[in-house]
Design a protein around this motif. Structure first.
Motif, PDB file in Angstrom:
ATOM      1  N   ALA A  53      37.433  44.965  42.376  1.00  0.00           N
ATOM      2  CA  ALA A  53      37.300  46.421  42.273  1.00  0.00           C
ATOM      3  C   ALA A  53      38.204  46.962  41.165  1.00  0.00           C
ATOM      4  CB  ALA A  53      37.637  47.082  43.610  1.00  0.00           C
ATOM      5  N   SER A  54      39.445  46.497  41.137  1.00  0.00           N
ATOM      6  CA  SER A  54      40.370  46.921  40.083  1.00  0.00           C
ATOM      7  C   SER A  54      39.875  46.487  38.713  1.00  0.00           C
ATOM      8  CB  SER A  54      41.754  46.332  40.326  1.00  0.00           C
ATOM      9  OG  SER A  54      42.291  46.813  41.518  1.00  0.00           O
ATOM     10  N   ARG A  55      39.319  45.283  38.650  1.00  0.00           N
ATOM     11  CA  ARG A  55      38.800  44.768  37.381  1.00  0.00           C
ATOM     12  C   ARG A  55      37.667  45.645  36.877  1.00  0.00           C
ATOM     13  NH1 ARG A  55      38.311  39.605  38.689  1.00  0.00           N
ATOM     14  NH2 ARG A  55      36.206  39.809  39.449  1.00  0.00           N
ATOM     15  N   GLN A  56      36.784  46.087  37.772  1.00  0.00           N
ATOM     16  CA  GLN A  56      35.647  46.932  37.375  1.00  0.00           C
ATOM     17  C   GLN A  56      36.121  48.300  36.894  1.00  0.00           C
ATOM     18  OE1 GLN A  56      32.479  46.240  36.885  1.00  0.00           O
ATOM     19  NE2 GLN A  56      32.147  48.326  36.234  1.00  0.00           N
ATOM     20  N   VAL A  57      37.089  48.876  37.596  1.00  0.00           N
ATOM     21  CA  VAL A  57      37.632  50.174  37.202  1.00  0.00           C
ATOM     22  C   VAL A  57      38.280  50.063  35.823  1.00  0.00           C
ATOM     23  CG1 VAL A  57      39.422  51.878  37.727  1.00  0.00           C
ATOM     24  CG2 VAL A  57      37.935  51.038  39.551  1.00  0.00           C
ATOM     25  N   THR A  58      39.083  49.026  35.622  1.00  0.00           N
ATOM     26  CA  THR A  58      39.748  48.817  34.329  1.00  0.00           C
ATOM     27  C   THR A  58      38.718  48.610  33.225  1.00  0.00           C
ATOM     28  OG1 THR A  58      41.673  47.868  35.426  1.00  0.00           O
ATOM     29  CG2 THR A  58      41.402  47.377  33.088  1.00  0.00           C
ATOM     30  N   PHE A  59      37.685  47.825  33.507  1.00  0.00           N
ATOM     31  CA  PHE A  59      36.628  47.590  32.507  1.00  0.00           C
ATOM     32  C   PHE A  59      35.991  48.914  32.093  1.00  0.00           C
ATOM     33  CE2 PHE A  59      32.141  47.002  31.475  1.00  0.00           C
ATOM     34  CZ  PHE A  59      32.243  46.136  30.394  1.00  0.00           C
ATOM     35  N   SER A  60      35.643  49.736  33.073  1.00  0.00           N
ATOM     36  CA  SER A  60      35.005  51.026  32.789  1.00  0.00           C
ATOM     37  C   SER A  60      35.891  51.923  31.928  1.00  0.00           C
ATOM     38  CB  SER A  60      34.722  51.765  34.094  1.00  0.00           C
ATOM     39  OG  SER A  60      33.380  51.707  34.414  1.00  0.00           O
ATOM     40  N   LYS A  61      37.148  52.048  32.331  1.00  0.00           N
ATOM     41  CA  LYS A  61      38.064  52.918  31.591  1.00  0.00           C
ATOM     42  C   LYS A  61      38.298  52.406  30.175  1.00  0.00           C
ATOM     43  CE  LYS A  61      40.634  54.812  35.505  1.00  0.00           C
ATOM     44  NZ  LYS A  61      41.949  54.873  36.171  1.00  0.00           N
ATOM     45  N   ALA A  75      39.523  26.384  26.357  1.00  0.00           N
ATOM     46  CA  ALA A  75      40.493  25.294  26.251  1.00  0.00           C
ATOM     47  C   ALA A  75      41.788  25.652  26.983  1.00  0.00           C
ATOM     48  CB  ALA A  75      40.771  24.968  24.791  1.00  0.00           C
ATOM     49  N   GLU A  76      42.243  26.898  26.837  1.00  0.00           N
ATOM     50  CA  GLU A  76      43.446  27.349  27.538  1.00  0.00           C
ATOM     51  C   GLU A  76      43.246  27.299  29.047  1.00  0.00           C
ATOM     52  OE1 GLU A  76      44.251  31.252  26.036  1.00  0.00           O
ATOM     53  OE2 GLU A  76      44.822  30.511  24.055  1.00  0.00           O
ATOM     54  N   GLN A  77      42.082  27.760  29.513  1.00  0.00           N
ATOM     55  CA  GLN A  77      41.804  27.753  30.950  1.00  0.00           C
ATOM     56  C   GLN A  77      41.723  26.327  31.485  1.00  0.00           C
ATOM     57  OE1 GLN A  77      38.235  30.134  31.265  1.00  0.00           O
ATOM     58  NE2 GLN A  77      39.387  32.046  31.385  1.00  0.00           N
ATOM     59  N   ILE A  78      41.124  25.425  30.719  1.00  0.00           N
ATOM     60  CA  ILE A  78      41.033  24.024  31.133  1.00  0.00           C
ATOM     61  C   ILE A  78      42.426  23.422  31.228  1.00  0.00           C
ATOM     62  CG2 ILE A  78      40.308  21.720  30.367  1.00  0.00           C
ATOM     63  CD1 ILE A  78      37.717  23.083  29.328  1.00  0.00           C
ATOM     64  N   ALA A  79      43.285  23.700  30.244  1.00  0.00           N
ATOM     65  CA  ALA A  79      44.656  23.184  30.265  1.00  0.00           C
ATOM     66  C   ALA A  79      45.413  23.706  31.487  1.00  0.00           C
ATOM     67  CB  ALA A  79      45.381  23.559  28.979  1.00  0.00           C
ATOM     68  N   GLU A  80      45.261  24.993  31.774  1.00  0.00           N
ATOM     69  CA  GLU A  80      45.924  25.578  32.949  1.00  0.00           C
ATOM     70  C   GLU A  80      45.429  24.926  34.234  1.00  0.00           C
ATOM     71  OE1 GLU A  80      45.375  29.807  32.933  1.00  0.00           O
ATOM     72  OE2 GLU A  80      46.401  30.045  31.008  1.00  0.00           O
ATOM     73  N   VAL A 109      48.872  40.989  29.734  1.00  0.00           N
ATOM     74  CA  VAL A 109      47.433  40.869  29.555  1.00  0.00           C
ATOM     75  C   VAL A 109      46.974  39.556  30.177  1.00  0.00           C
ATOM     76  CG1 VAL A 109      45.546  40.759  27.895  1.00  0.00           C
ATOM     77  CG2 VAL A 109      47.498  42.241  27.456  1.00  0.00           C
ATOM     78  N   ARG A 110      46.292  39.671  31.299  1.00  0.00           N
ATOM     79  CA  ARG A 110      45.708  38.518  31.985  1.00  0.00           C
ATOM     80  C   ARG A 110      44.561  39.024  32.839  1.00  0.00           C
ATOM     81  NH1 ARG A 110      47.491  38.835  37.209  1.00  0.00           N
ATOM     82  NH2 ARG A 110      49.452  39.924  37.512  1.00  0.00           N
ATOM     83  N   ARG A 111      43.753  38.131  33.326  1.00  0.00           N
ATOM     84  CA  ARG A 111      42.588  38.503  34.119  1.00  0.00           C
ATOM     85  C   ARG A 111      43.023  39.187  35.405  1.00  0.00           C
ATOM     86  NH1 ARG A 111      39.135  36.452  38.174  1.00  0.00           N
ATOM     87  NH2 ARG A 111      36.940  36.835  37.722  1.00  0.00           N
ATOM     88  N   ILE A 112      42.343  40.266  35.739  1.00  0.00           N
ATOM     89  CA  ILE A 112      42.626  40.989  36.977  1.00  0.00           C
ATOM     90  C   ILE A 112      41.850  40.302  38.094  1.00  0.00           C
ATOM     91  CG2 ILE A 112      42.399  43.197  38.175  1.00  0.00           C
ATOM     92  CD1 ILE A 112      42.521  44.514  35.365  1.00  0.00           C
TER      93      ILE A 112
END
Length: 154
Positions: A15-23, A100-105, A8-11
């Motif tokens: 285009a793939s992200r939009q398809v996954t969001f819709s489904k 906070a996690e994204q800032i640390a990364e 589980v992480r950001r796509i």
């Protein structure tokens, strides 16, 4: 056929992200409906896309969306307000954790890039590459180990 566990992480691909969001959104709305019918539970679901578009589901009461509030008593309105405030607190808390996690990364990535930049700078400085003029750089030979012809014929 068994599927592997999905990380589980950001796509990254839009285009793939939009398809996954819709489904997944449709699946989530279906599950909310099923939960309300099977368990006789009041379910309210609000989904915002990354562009701010709203999808919502409410099983029996649309009060959480601000509709049909005229028939509510003061106590019901107060309880509804408390529920919404608690939901917002949880959402904000989760948002802060994610940020906070994204800032640390990003800080770790910045450190890594600064370290790499320093090493490259020292490498070029140590090899006197910075003092070469354009003609000297063009005349340098580069060993690429490329061959013309069939392999193994040398």
């Amino acid at each position: 056929m068994v599927r592997g566990k999905t990380e589980v992480r950001r796509i990254e691909n839009a285009a793939s992200r939009q398809v996954t969001f819709s489904k997944r959104r449709n699946g989530l709305l279906k599950k909310a409906y099923e939960l309300s019918v099977l368990c006789d539970a009041e379910v309210a679901l609000i989904v915002f896309s990354s562009r701010g578009k709203l999808w919502e589901f409410s099983s029996s009461s649309r009060k959480l969306l601000g509709e049909t509030l005229g028939t509510c008593s003061a106590a019901e309105l107060h309880e509804l307000g408390n529920q919404l405030e608690e939901s917002l607190r949880q959402i904000r808390k989760r948002k802060q954790c994610i940020l906070a996690e994204q800032i640390a990364e990003l800080r770790e990535k910045e450190k890594s890039l600064l370290k790499e930049n320093k090493l490259l700078h020292e490498k070029f400085k140590g090899g006197n590459m910075l003092h070469l003029n354009a003609a000297e750089v063009q005349s340098m030979e580069v060993n690429t180990q490329l061959m013309i012809g069939r392999p193994g014929t040398l």
